[in-house]
Design an enzyme around this catalytic site. Structure first.
Site, PDB file in Angstrom:
ATOM      1  CG  HIS A 140      -1.900   0.987   1.405  1.00 30.62           C
ATOM      2  ND1 HIS A 140      -1.631   2.300   1.690  1.00 30.62           N
ATOM      3  CD2 HIS A 140      -3.254   0.895   1.307  1.00 30.62           C
ATOM      4  CE1 HIS A 140      -2.765   2.975   1.768  1.00 30.62           C
ATOM      5  NE2 HIS A 140      -3.766   2.148   1.536  1.00 30.62           N
ATOM      6  CG  ASP A 217       0.529  -1.893   6.269  1.00 27.77           C
ATOM      7  OD1 ASP A 217      -0.409  -1.961   7.084  1.00 27.77           O
ATOM      8  OD2 ASP A 217       0.412  -1.370   5.146  1.00 27.77           O
ATOM      9  CD  GLN A 220      -6.924  -4.235   4.678  1.00 28.37           C
ATOM     10  OE1 GLN A 220      -7.849  -4.926   5.123  1.00 28.37           O
ATOM     11  NE2 GLN A 220      -7.124  -3.036   4.174  1.00 28.37           N
ATOM     12  CE  LYS A 243      -7.238   0.440   6.386  1.00 31.48           C
ATOM     13  NZ  LYS A 243      -8.040   0.724   5.197  1.00 31.48           N
ATOM     14  CB  CYS A 383      -3.472   3.144  -1.583  1.00 29.74           C
ATOM     15  SG  CYS A 383      -4.650   4.435  -1.232  1.00 29.74           S
TER      16      CYS A 383
HETATM   17  N1  PLP Z   1      -1.831  -0.327   4.683  1.00 28.73           N
HETATM   18  C1  PLP Z   1      -2.824  -1.077   4.197  1.00 28.73           C
HETATM   19  C2  PLP Z   1      -2.525  -2.501   3.788  1.00 28.73           C
HETATM   20  C3  PLP Z   1      -4.106  -0.549   4.076  1.00 28.73           C
HETATM   21  O1  PLP Z   1      -5.091  -1.316   3.584  1.00 28.73           O
HETATM   22  C4  PLP Z   1      -4.331   0.796   4.470  1.00 28.73           C
HETATM   23  C5  PLP Z   1      -5.668   1.416   4.308  1.00 28.73           C
HETATM   24  O2  PLP Z   1      -6.303   1.282   3.300  1.00 28.73           O
HETATM   25  C6  PLP Z   1      -3.269   1.534   4.989  1.00 28.73           C
HETATM   26  C7  PLP Z   1      -2.027   0.937   5.081  1.00 28.73           C
HETATM   27  C8  PLP Z   1      -3.432   2.940   5.448  1.00 28.73           C
HETATM   28  O3  PLP Z   1      -4.321   3.038   6.520  1.00 28.73           O
HETATM   29  P1  PLP Z   1      -4.890   4.453   6.975  1.00 28.73           P
HETATM   30  O4  PLP Z   1      -5.433   5.099   5.721  1.00 28.73           O
HETATM   31  O5  PLP Z   1      -5.961   4.118   7.942  1.00 28.73           O
HETATM   32  O6  PLP Z   1      -3.788   5.239   7.548  1.00 28.73           O
END
Ligand code: PLP
Length: 428
Positions: A140, A217, A220, A243, A383
């Site tokens: 992401h 990260d 998910q 989430k 993203c």
């Molecule tokens: N990493 C992953 C795998 C994600 O799915 C997301 C959110 O879509 C993020 C990072 C970023 O999270 P946030 O937008 O809540 O900071």
């Protein structure tokens, strides 16, 4: 923790805890399949936040009045609850504005250490020319762009584990990229595009063998499966409250105690200081030194309520339910003419999501077509532009489930998708 299996009947019962899931859109019953972008709030979370705001709201760690004492004690109790939920100690988690913010706290902190901030204690985190940062091509942007910036700031080299034609990668692919010069390995526990579950233990072992730190990260994974950061052995991790049925505007940075102690703070100001003179400042110990400014107290308390709720449902049961839904989505979607699911086939366990490409129809059109039938999915690059570029597409459509999702929801999705190519004339 409950371990009961989530049947469709149980999922429907749990759905009643989420008022928004009873909504109608365009005159149709909402089928919400965009949990990967944001989950919804249960009445358990909404009630706790409201009760806090109505009876105990105050800024924490300051003020001698009764409300300040009550809110501080709720706030620190919540830290205990959330730390327990992820297998961490309370002083190993710091509140951030989101997972993106938490990942930036790590990269900006390493950049500061590399400039000499943090003194001798921060030396193990210093990067410079000749050092390597390793990520994957499937990240992401939140776990990619901050590392690009860190490489630019320090002169370190950014490398990545290449994605294969399905958009996934293996531990052997990682072994081929990691070298003795690797100082950081950062990767998603669960991919938000392919649902791939990363081999965390093996990557931690690989990192340890070359003396690199690991940054996970966990956006998910923490909402969807049991996660124990101590057992996984990662150095840093990040995830977002929204989430996992918690409030927006809150993320969690986890750091092993000795690593957090090495990380200089990226944001400075009130609440994180010990002594301030006009010339210089000393900082509090972690985690407080990563929590500059007035804290998001109702959100933290709401997230603790979300963790208690999820524990009640049972994280192992949630993971099992969603892996079954993930496999079902892959099987049913792949059987449709002109639909290709990104990621491994149904025989490989994945989280409960599937991103797919519909031949001849752009994902935005697919998403709008589904929306007209009450089905909420995500269209776009999620993203993850480099991963889509690797697969030769600019966008895909993603359906993502949670513990309230039933087989009927997947039926509705598949049946609507069966008509989409004909609607747009793409079947001719
Ligand atoms: N990493 C992953 C795998 C994600 O799915 C997301 C959110 O879509 C993020 C990072 C970023 O999270 P946030 O937008 O809540 O900071």
């Amino acid at each position: 923790m409950s371990s009961s299996v989530i049947t469709d009947a149980r999922a429907r019962e749990l759905r009643r805890d989420f008022p928004i899931l009873a909504e109608q859109v365009h005159g149709e019953q909402l089928v919400y399949l965009d949990f990967g972008a944001t989950a919804q709030r249960s009445t358990a979370v909404l009630d706790v936040e409201r009760d806090f705001l109505e009876h105990r709201n105050a800024a924490v760690h300051r003020g001698a009045h009764e409300l300040a004492a009550l809110s501080t004690s709720d706030f620190e109790d919540a830290r205990d609850t959330i730390a327990r939920f992820i297998g961490a100690d309370a002083d190993e988690i710091a509140w951030q504005a989101g997972a993106t913010d938490a990942l930036n706290t790590v990269t900006l902190g390493i950049a500061a250490a590399s400039r000499g901030r943090g003194g001798d204690e921060s030396v193990p985190l210093r990067l410079g020319p000749g050092d390597e940062i390793v990520i994957t091509e499937a990240e992401h942007h939140a776990n990619l762009v901050p590392w690009q910036e860190l490489a630019l700031a320090t002169g370190a080299t950014l490398k990545w584990v290449p994605a294969n034609d399905r958009g996934t990668w293996s531990i052997d692919d990682a072994r081929a990229v990691v070298t003795e010069a690797t100082k950081v390995i950062a990767f998603a526990h669960v991919s938000n595009v392919t649902g791939m579950i990363a081999p965390v233990e093996q990557l931690v072992e690989l990192a340890t063998s070359v003396g690199a730190i690991t940054v996970l990260d966990a956006c998910q994974s923490v909402p969807h499966r049991p996660v124990d950061f101590h057992a996984l052995g990662v150095d840093f991790a990040a995830f977002s409250s929204h989430k996992m049925t918690g409030p927006n505007g809150l993320g969690v940075l986890y750091g092993r105690r000795e690593r957090l102690a090495q990380l200089p703070p990226a944001r400075t100001g009130g609440s994180m200081i010990e002594i301030v003179t006009m010339e210089s400042t000393t900082f509090m110990d972690p985690p407080t030194r990563f929590e500059a400014g007035t804290q998001a107290v109702p959100q933290v308390i709401g997230l603790a309520a979300a963790c208690r709720y999820l524990e009640g449902v049972g994280m192992a049961a949630i993971a099992e339910h969603e892996e079954a839904l993930g496999a079902l989505m892959v099987e049913r979607l792949s059987a449709l003419d002109g639909v290709t699911v990104i990621g491994d086939d149904a025989s490989v366990p994945r989280s409960g999501l599937a991103a797919f490409i519909v031949d001849g129809v752009h994902s935005h059109d697919v998403s709008q077509f589904l929306d007209a039938r009450g089905i909420a999915v995500r269209g776009g690059h999620h993203c993850a532009q480099p991963l889509h570029r690797r697969l030769g597409v600019t966008a895909s459509t993603r359906a993502s489930s949670y513990f309230t999702t039933t087989d009927d929801d997947i039926d509705a999705l598949v049946s609507a998708l069966g008509d989409v190519r004909a609607y747009f004339g793409a079947d001719r």
